[in-house]
Design an enzyme around this catalytic site. Structure first.
Site, PDB file in Angstrom:
ATOM      1  N   LYS A  55       0.816  -1.207   0.000  1.00  0.00           N
ATOM      2  CA  LYS A  55       0.000   0.000   0.000  1.00  0.00           C
ATOM      3  C   LYS A  55       0.859   1.270   0.000  1.00  0.00           C
ATOM      4  O   LYS A  55       0.406   2.322  -0.423  1.00  0.00           O
ATOM      5  CB  LYS A  55      -0.934   0.012   1.201  1.00  0.00           C
ATOM      6  CG  LYS A  55      -1.775  -1.256   1.340  1.00  0.00           C
ATOM      7  CD  LYS A  55      -3.198  -1.017   1.058  1.00  0.00           C
ATOM      8  CE  LYS A  55      -4.177  -2.154   1.087  1.00  0.00           C
ATOM      9  NZ  LYS A  55      -3.827  -3.491   1.491  1.00  0.00           N
TER      10      LYS A  55
HETATM   11  C1  LIG Z   1      -4.516  -4.655   1.068  1.00  0.00           C
HETATM   12  C2  LIG Z   1      -3.759  -5.927   1.060  1.00  0.00           C
HETATM   13  C3  LIG Z   1      -4.095  -6.971   0.192  1.00  0.00           C
HETATM   14  C4  LIG Z   1      -5.279  -6.906  -0.732  1.00  0.00           C
HETATM   15  O1  LIG Z   1      -5.138  -5.917  -1.709  1.00  0.00           O
HETATM   16  P1  LIG Z   1      -6.406  -5.420  -2.561  1.00  0.00           P
HETATM   17  O2  LIG Z   1      -5.907  -4.329  -3.406  1.00  0.00           O
HETATM   18  O3  LIG Z   1      -7.401  -4.960  -1.534  1.00  0.00           O
HETATM   19  O4  LIG Z   1      -6.891  -6.585  -3.291  1.00  0.00           O
HETATM   20  C5  LIG Z   1      -3.284  -8.086   0.186  1.00  0.00           C
HETATM   21  N1  LIG Z   1      -2.225  -8.193   1.003  1.00  0.00           N
HETATM   22  C6  LIG Z   1      -1.881  -7.216   1.870  1.00  0.00           C
HETATM   23  C7  LIG Z   1      -0.708  -7.404   2.749  1.00  0.00           C
HETATM   24  C8  LIG Z   1      -2.622  -6.042   1.919  1.00  0.00           C
HETATM   25  O5  LIG Z   1      -2.276  -5.068   2.759  1.00  0.00           O
END
Ligand SMILES: *Cc1c(COP(=O)(O)O)cnc(C)c1O
Length: 462
Positions: free
Chosen positions: A112
């Site tokens: 993220k």
């Molecule tokens: C947010 C997240 C996901 C999922 O990602 P999306 O974009 O919501 O599909 C998977 N793994 C981790 C570690 C995350 O923080």
């Protein structure tokens, strides 16, 4: 470049407006009206560039007139300067033609950061220019919140409020949200699940009086700017394995469908992606939907990969919009049906989705076994989310076409699950090793829209 809503009833916006508003006023999500194409030559020319330069070339055509080239380059440079790896998104080989794309070298150890660090800089640049102030409210299953707080802490024109499900995020995630000391940071622990947090957030966006009064801005994965930032590493990783001269496939641990949707945009731009595989944990609405065409919500069952404990997968609406030939009315109808439990995807739309996407699911036992096996056979410590990806990727029978599995978080972000599976407790990188000694600051809130809105108004009035 103009952006349109997936429900077809909100005004078209430019990039900056779409970024600052997040959710469209008709409840839909913004998508670019046209997808810019990169030619074979443009893609080949990305080979050997820095991550920042590649990022500029991939994203620039989506920005239109919103930022100058110099402003945008500055945002990219500052955004990624805090990453703990020069390559930003290094690629590692796991097995024959199977690669792991490490997306966890940012300041909060999850993918993220790629989007959030950049949009923190873009918000700052846009708001400084206009002199405006906004209130960012986000809902998180753990990683979005910590990444948002890290990106916006201390910025001048922004207050940031993060709703997370009380008691349902890992200790590292919680501490990353509750230990920043800046006054503009507010961690709100909600009594409920992530889906409740996400539902209250949507309610706030649909409550126009509140939305306008506090100048609400959203940075959840529904924000187009976040999706865009994630398109970049699909290009850099594919090019390092021979694209555009060679096809690649990706497996993406999925919850809200944001990260994998970025892969779909890369494909639409011209990157030769053969398949995008959505990997879910036991909360497998996407896998069930891809398998049967039925999108029906169920109870969330907490798992060891909590950032994917999701039943309503917001960004899937963007994929549906294209699968329904960009018919906003049809998408609006499906989303209405979702209010009463779910909907059936039409045969044509399902076929369109299956041309690009495949799916798989990993149970808790399979996830644990994969973490253990990756450690003993490949010498790799995987976080549980990444392990879900590796397990599902291996089921895809990797052949001639390289498979890249996205490693979405650092194992140290989920140390209990990793230790339980391997006996090894992964340590935090030195730059954040004092996380457990810092004081925490949070506010408990009930799952009640009015109470949350009142709290936000009081805090920003100070
Ligand atoms: C947010 C997240 C996901 C999922 O990602 P999306 O974009 O919501 O599909 C998977 N793994 C981790 C570690 C995350 O923080």
């Amino acid at each position: 470049m103009q952006y349109i809503s997936t429900r077809g009833k909100a005004p078209e916006l430019n990039f900056e407006q779409a970024m600052l508003s997040g959710l469209a006023r008709d409840g839909g999500l913004y998508v670019p009206r046209d997808i810019p194409k990169m030619s074979h030559g443009d893609i080949a020319a990305l080979a050997g560039l820095s991550y920042e330069e590649a990022a500029f070339r991939v994203m620039w055509p989506f920005l239109g007139e919103s930022f100058t080239e110099e402003e945008f380059r500055g945002c990219i440079e500052r955004g990624y300067s805090g990453f703990g790896h020069d390559a930003r998104a290094p690629l590692k080989q796991l097995g024959p033609n199977h690669f792991l794309l490490e997306l966890f070298h940012g300041p909060t150890l999850a993918f993220k950061d790629f989007a959030m660090q950049l949009i923190g800089q873009l918000f700052q640049t846009a708001l400084q220019r206009s002199g405006e102030r906004v209130t960012i409210v986000g809902a998180t299953s753990g990683d979005t919140g910590s990444a948002a707080i890290e990106a916006f802490r201390g910025l001048d024109n922004v207050d940031v409020f993060i709703l997370y499900p009380h008691g349902r995020v890992s200790e590292v995630q919680r501490r990353q949200m509750t230990t920043p000391t800046e006054d503009n940071v507010h961690a709100l622990a909600l009594d409920g699940h992530f889906d409740d947090c996400q539902a209250r957030l949507k309610d706030m966006f649909n409550h126009f009086e509140f939305r306008d009064e506090v100048r609400l801005a959203g940075v959840n994965s529904i924000n187009w700017a976040r999706v865009l930032a994630q398109v970049v590493y699909y290009f850099t990783s594919a090019v390092s394995l021979g694209a555009p001269h060679r096809e690649v496939s990706f497996t993406v641990p999925t919850g809200n469908f944001g990260d994998i949707f970025a892969g779909y945009i890369a494909k639409r731009m011209g990157l030769p992606i053969q398949r995008l595989v959505a990997a879910t944990n036991q909360n497998d609405i996407l896998h069930r939907c891809m398998s049967t065409g039925e999108y029906r919500t169920d109870e969330v069952i907490p798992s060891i990969s909590p950032s994917m404990d999701i039943q309503v997968s917001s960004n899937f609406e963007r994929a549906l919009f294209d699968a329904y030939d960009r018919d906003g009315a049809a998408v609006g109808q499906l989303m209405d049906e979702l209010q009463s439990g779910g909907f059936s995807v039409s045969q044509g739309a399902l076929q369109a989705l299956r041309e690009t996407f495949a799916s798989g699911r990993a149970s808790e036992d399979e996830t644990r076994a994969t973490i253990e096996r990756a450690r003993t056979r490949m010498g790799e410590l995987l976080c549980p989310h990444s392990a879900v990806g590796v397990k599902v990727a291996e089921e895809q029978q990797i052949g001639e076409i390289p498979m890249i599995t996205l490693a979405t978080a650092h194992p140290a972000k989920f140390p209990d699950a990793v230790e339980a599976a391997t006996g090894i407790r992964p340590g935090l990188p030195p730059r954040m090793s004092d996380l457990f000694e810092r004081d925490e600051r949070l506010t408990r809130v009930t799952n009640d829209l009015e109470a949350i809105e009142t709290l936000i108004k009081e805090r920003i009035a100070k």
